[in-house]
Design a protein around this motif. Structure first.
Motif, PDB file in Angstrom:
ATOM      1  N   GLY A 108       9.259   3.467   0.728  1.00 17.52           N
ATOM      2  CA  GLY A 108      10.202   4.349   1.395  1.00 17.52           C
ATOM      3  C   GLY A 108      10.308   5.705   0.723  1.00 17.52           C
ATOM      4  N   GLU A 109       9.527   5.890  -0.336  1.00 17.16           N
ATOM      5  CA  GLU A 109       9.516   7.159  -1.065  1.00 17.16           C
ATOM      6  C   GLU A 109       8.096   7.720  -1.068  1.00 17.16           C
ATOM      7  OE1 GLU A 109      11.013   6.227  -4.922  1.00 17.16           O
ATOM      8  OE2 GLU A 109      12.947   5.495  -4.175  1.00 17.16           O
ATOM      9  N   ALA A 110       7.939   8.892  -1.668  1.00 19.58           N
ATOM     10  CA  ALA A 110       6.609   9.498  -1.767  1.00 19.58           C
ATOM     11  C   ALA A 110       5.673   8.574  -2.538  1.00 19.58           C
ATOM     12  CB  ALA A 110       6.706  10.851  -2.460  1.00 19.58           C
ATOM     13  N   ILE A 111       4.439   8.468  -2.056  1.00 13.46           N
ATOM     14  CA  ILE A 111       3.473   7.559  -2.671  1.00 13.46           C
ATOM     15  C   ILE A 111       2.819   8.238  -3.870  1.00 13.46           C
ATOM     16  CG2 ILE A 111       1.321   6.295  -2.302  1.00 13.46           C
ATOM     17  CD1 ILE A 111       2.194   5.935   0.610  1.00 13.46           C
ATOM     18  N   ALA A 112       2.898   7.587  -5.026  1.00 16.84           N
ATOM     19  CA  ALA A 112       2.317   8.143  -6.249  1.00 16.84           C
ATOM     20  C   ALA A 112       0.800   7.996  -6.218  1.00 16.84           C
ATOM     21  CB  ALA A 112       2.883   7.425  -7.471  1.00 16.84           C
ATOM     22  N   THR A 113       0.102   9.090  -6.519  1.00 17.50           N
ATOM     23  CA  THR A 113      -1.358   9.080  -6.565  1.00 17.50           C
ATOM     24  C   THR A 113      -1.832   9.780  -7.832  1.00 17.50           C
ATOM     25  OG1 THR A 113      -1.495  11.136  -5.296  1.00 17.50           O
ATOM     26  CG2 THR A 113      -1.580   9.071  -4.043  1.00 17.50           C
ATOM     27  N   ASP A 114      -3.125   9.636  -8.144  1.00 12.24           N
ATOM     28  CA  ASP A 114      -3.680  10.328  -9.293  1.00 12.24           C
ATOM     29  C   ASP A 114      -4.107  11.746  -8.904  1.00 12.24           C
ATOM     30  OD1 ASP A 114      -6.132  10.120  -7.978  1.00 12.24           O
ATOM     31  OD2 ASP A 114      -7.009   8.696  -9.398  1.00 12.24           O
ATOM     32  N   PHE A 126       1.297  -3.006  -1.575  1.00 15.44           N
ATOM     33  CA  PHE A 126       2.175  -2.830  -0.415  1.00 15.44           C
ATOM     34  C   PHE A 126       3.617  -2.549  -0.852  1.00 15.44           C
ATOM     35  CE2 PHE A 126      -1.412  -4.181   1.830  1.00 15.44           C
ATOM     36  CZ  PHE A 126      -1.187  -4.320   3.194  1.00 15.44           C
ATOM     37  N   ALA A 127       4.126  -3.368  -1.760  1.00 13.58           N
ATOM     38  CA  ALA A 127       5.550  -3.306  -2.106  1.00 13.58           C
ATOM     39  C   ALA A 127       5.900  -2.148  -3.027  1.00 13.58           C
ATOM     40  CB  ALA A 127       5.986  -4.625  -2.742  1.00 13.58           C
ATOM     41  N   GLU A 128       4.969  -1.772  -3.921  1.00 15.85           N
ATOM     42  CA  GLU A 128       5.296  -0.779  -4.943  1.00 15.85           C
ATOM     43  C   GLU A 128       4.553   0.541  -4.770  1.00 15.85           C
ATOM     44  OE1 GLU A 128       4.960  -2.394  -8.891  1.00 15.85           O
ATOM     45  OE2 GLU A 128       5.917  -4.285  -8.313  1.00 15.85           O
ATOM     46  N   ARG A 129       3.689   0.632  -3.790  1.00 18.50           N
ATOM     47  CA  ARG A 129       2.960   1.871  -3.556  1.00 18.50           C
ATOM     48  C   ARG A 129       3.099   2.346  -2.103  1.00 18.50           C
ATOM     49  NH1 ARG A 129       2.695   0.869  -8.386  1.00 18.50           N
ATOM     50  NH2 ARG A 129       0.965   1.363  -9.800  1.00 18.50           N
ATOM     51  N   LEU A 130       2.535   1.573  -1.173  1.00 14.57           N
ATOM     52  CA  LEU A 130       2.450   2.025   0.213  1.00 14.57           C
ATOM     53  C   LEU A 130       3.792   2.062   0.933  1.00 14.57           C
ATOM     54  CD1 LEU A 130      -0.797   0.221   1.478  1.00 14.57           C
ATOM     55  CD2 LEU A 130      -0.489   2.683   1.141  1.00 14.57           C
ATOM     56  N   TYR A 131       4.693   1.117   0.615  1.00 12.65           N
ATOM     57  CA  TYR A 131       5.892   0.958   1.431  1.00 12.65           C
ATOM     58  C   TYR A 131       7.168   0.909   0.597  1.00 12.65           C
ATOM     59  CZ  TYR A 131       2.650   0.217   5.226  1.00 12.65           C
ATOM     60  OH  TYR A 131       1.650   0.399   6.155  1.00 12.65           O
ATOM     61  N   TYR A 134      -5.401   6.699   2.617  1.00 18.52           N
ATOM     62  CA  TYR A 134      -5.476   6.566   1.170  1.00 18.52           C
ATOM     63  C   TYR A 134      -6.678   5.715   0.791  1.00 18.52           C
ATOM     64  CZ  TYR A 134      -0.579   8.056   1.079  1.00 18.52           C
ATOM     65  OH  TYR A 134       0.585   8.759   1.243  1.00 18.52           O
ATOM     66  N   VAL A 135      -7.166   5.942  -0.415  1.00 18.96           N
ATOM     67  CA  VAL A 135      -8.039   4.988  -1.087  1.00 18.96           C
ATOM     68  C   VAL A 135      -7.235   4.388  -2.226  1.00 18.96           C
ATOM     69  CG1 VAL A 135      -9.989   4.787  -2.673  1.00 18.96           C
ATOM     70  CG2 VAL A 135     -10.304   5.889  -0.465  1.00 18.96           C
ATOM     71  N   SER A 136      -7.216   3.077  -2.295  1.00 21.37           N
ATOM     72  CA  SER A 136      -6.564   2.380  -3.394  1.00 21.37           C
ATOM     73  C   SER A 136      -7.629   1.907  -4.379  1.00 21.37           C
ATOM     74  CB  SER A 136      -5.773   1.177  -2.881  1.00 21.37           C
ATOM     75  OG  SER A 136      -5.262   0.411  -3.963  1.00 21.37           O
ATOM     76  N   VAL A 137      -7.500   2.326  -5.631  1.00 25.26           N
ATOM     77  CA  VAL A 137      -8.407   1.869  -6.682  1.00 25.26           C
ATOM     78  C   VAL A 137      -7.820   0.592  -7.269  1.00 25.26           C
ATOM     79  CG1 VAL A 137      -9.520   2.428  -8.863  1.00 25.26           C
ATOM     80  CG2 VAL A 137      -9.117   4.235  -7.174  1.00 25.26           C
ATOM     81  N   ASN A 138      -8.524  -0.503  -7.078  1.00 27.74           N
ATOM     82  CA  ASN A 138      -8.017  -1.812  -7.456  1.00 27.74           C
ATOM     83  C   ASN A 138      -8.639  -2.319  -8.753  1.00 27.74           C
ATOM     84  OD1 ASN A 138      -6.690  -1.603  -4.996  1.00 27.74           O
ATOM     85  ND2 ASN A 138      -8.196  -2.856  -3.911  1.00 27.74           N
ATOM     86  N   LYS A 139      -8.063  -3.382  -9.251  1.00 24.50           N
ATOM     87  CA  LYS A 139      -8.509  -4.007 -10.493  1.00 24.50           C
ATOM     88  C   LYS A 139      -9.822  -4.761 -10.296  1.00 24.50           C
ATOM     89  CE  LYS A 139      -7.225  -7.881 -13.457  1.00 24.50           C
ATOM     90  NZ  LYS A 139      -6.498  -9.170 -13.447  1.00 24.50           N
ATOM     91  N   ALA A 140     -10.580  -4.923 -11.377  1.00 21.35           N
ATOM     92  CA  ALA A 140     -11.777  -5.765 -11.353  1.00 21.35           C
ATOM     93  C   ALA A 140     -11.358  -7.220 -11.159  1.00 21.35           C
ATOM     94  CB  ALA A 140     -12.554  -5.622 -12.663  1.00 21.35           C
ATOM     95  N   LEU A 141     -11.895  -7.853 -10.128  1.00 19.00           N
ATOM     96  CA  LEU A 141     -11.545  -9.234  -9.824  1.00 19.00           C
ATOM     97  C   LEU A 141     -12.781 -10.008  -9.392  1.00 19.00           C
ATOM     98  CD1 LEU A 141      -8.274  -8.512  -7.846  1.00 19.00           C
ATOM     99  CD2 LEU A 141      -8.415  -9.785  -9.976  1.00 19.00           C
ATOM    100  N   VAL A 142     -12.664 -11.317  -9.427  1.00 20.37           N
ATOM    101  CA  VAL A 142     -13.759 -12.174  -8.990  1.00 20.37           C
ATOM    102  C   VAL A 142     -13.784 -12.178  -7.469  1.00 20.37           C
ATOM    103  CG1 VAL A 142     -14.794 -14.459  -9.087  1.00 20.37           C
ATOM    104  CG2 VAL A 142     -13.459 -13.618 -11.031  1.00 20.37           C
ATOM    105  N   THR A 143     -14.799 -11.557  -6.898  1.00 16.08           N
ATOM    106  CA  THR A 143     -15.032 -11.582  -5.462  1.00 16.08           C
ATOM    107  C   THR A 143     -16.508 -11.888  -5.234  1.00 16.08           C
ATOM    108  OG1 THR A 143     -15.595  -9.232  -5.302  1.00 16.08           O
ATOM    109  CG2 THR A 143     -13.253  -9.812  -5.097  1.00 16.08           C
TER     110      THR A 143
END
Length: 399
Positions: A320-326, A313-318, A267-276
């Motif tokens: 235990g159900e199908a992973i929601a994607t765009d 991790f908790a609400e997308r990848l793991y 998967y590619v996870s599109v993440n929020k804009a953050l200070v990095t």
């Protein structure tokens, strides 16, 4: 020695070991406060594991689901009279906290693009873990040498086809000004950026790990991307970096085919804009983030890197159900950032923001604090005027 922040542009040249340790502890406590990720990974490799989303992923795996973790990074160790990099101190603190909690944690410091580091990592997995069930790919680098042809590439941060002019901010001084960036002059700049920041090295890692037999049945792998709002498109998503992200995302079906016989998935996870460290280098983005933080904090939906990774991790990848994607197969944890009400509010502030009103209508101070937090500074309870021991070792790395 007494370690104070020294900056040059968007880079902090120093880092503080005690502050970095506090940063790691804060993230660990957040993950623990959210409870156990019931279906989470148990043996995890994080490539690019020392800062930002990488260290947050490692913390989430370890303290959210009790995972054994191996982290790969390229950081400068501490030496007497010379502080190590923030990523070095982060990794040292993480390993110590993990070991105190009875969790396996070892690290490899070297060029993750190289065949040598890939081989060293595979040997460590074979020796200690046998196989891994999650590979997080979170590398950020301005340069890469392809180990298979020896060619070195350097990425560029530029628009394509047309010059780009818009507002930006010097977050140290608070001066808002216009910036103009000329487009790339030839397609080599685009191709070089894709070679550094695209999906080729991610694919090399998965190919080598699979060939070595160290991928578990049902293995998952995830890499990180960003889309953002239209106002940043010219310099980001429609620019050279965006082409690299397109390539990264296009690597997913290639890896899915590679992992098919293991019932694995990428998967590619599109993440929020953050200070990095990476985002601080992109013109326009620090100003956008300052306004975004103001809006999201007022709405009670702000997240930092650790909140993003725990939710991934908790609400997308793991679940235990199908992973929601765009529609393009991407996981979206930028959903709160991209909410219509959030983007409308940011756009309104963007039209108003100036040097004179920056501190009133943006969260520029929050941006500064998070920037310095990356390097172990601006944490409550740390005496930055006191002597500190700059020589801190990562326990699993031989001296």
């Amino acid at each position: 020695m007494i370690i104070q922040p020294r900056t040059r542009g968007f880079i902090c040249l120093t880092s503080h070991p005690e502050g970095s340790a506090q940063n790691i502890k804060n993230q660990i406590e957040y993950v623990k406060s959210k409870g156990t990720i019931a279906n989470g990974p148990k043996k995890v490799l994080v490539i690019g594991a020392s800062t930002g989303f990488g260290i947050a992923s490692r913390i989430t795996a370890a303290f959210g689901s009790g995972a054994a973790t191996i982290g790969v990074f390229f950081e400068k160790p501490a030496a007497e009279g010379k502080p190590g990099t923030a990523g070095w101190y982060n990794s040292a603190a993480f390993e110590k906290e993990a070991q105190a909690a009875g969790l396996y944690a070892k690290s490899i410091n070297g060029d993750a693009f190289s065949d040598e580091v890939k081989k060293e990592t595979i040997e460590l997995i074979k020796k200690d873990l046998g196989q891994v069930d999650l590979i997080v790919y979170s590398l950020a680098s301005p340069r890469r040498t392809n180990p298979r042809n020896g060619v070195s590439y350097a990425s560029v941060l530029k628009p394509i086809d047309q010059p780009f002019t818009d507002k930006t901010v010097d977050f140290h001084t608070g001066v808002v000004s216009d910036i103009s960036i000329q487009p790339v002059e030839n397609k080599d700049d685009i191709e070089n950026t894709v070679a550094v920041m695209g999906g080729e090295d991610w694919k090399f890692w998965i190919e080598d790990l699979k060939a070595a037999g160290v991928l578990a049945e049902g293995v998952k792998t995830v890499a990180y991307s960003y889309i953002g709002p239209q106002l940043t498109y010219p310099i980001y998503r429609n620019g050279t970096i965006g082409r690299a992200k397109d390539h990264l995302e296009a690597t997913v079906p290639v890896l899915n085919n590679l992992l098919k016989d293991l019932n694995g998935v990428s998967y590619v996870s599109v993440n929020k804009a953050l200070v990095t460290q990476s985002s601080s280098a992109i013109p326009v983005v620090p100003l956008y983030i300052s306004l975004l933080y103001k809006v999201m904090k007022e709405k009670g939906i702000h997240e930092g890197t650790i909140e993003q990774m725990q939710r991934l991790f908790a609400e997308r990848l793991y679940t235990g159900e199908a992973i929601a994607t765009d529609e393009k197969g991407r996981i979206r944890v930028d959903d709160l950032e991209m909410r219509e009400d959030v983007q409308e509010a940011v756009a309104e502030l963007w039209g108003q923001v100036s040097t004179e009103n920056l501190s009133q209508i943006s969260d520029i101070q929050g941006y500064r604090d998070e920037f310095f937090n990356l390097f172990g500074f601006n944490f409550d309870g740390i005496d930055y005027e006191a002597d500190t021991n700059e020589v801190v070792n990562v326990p699993s790395i031989e001296k």
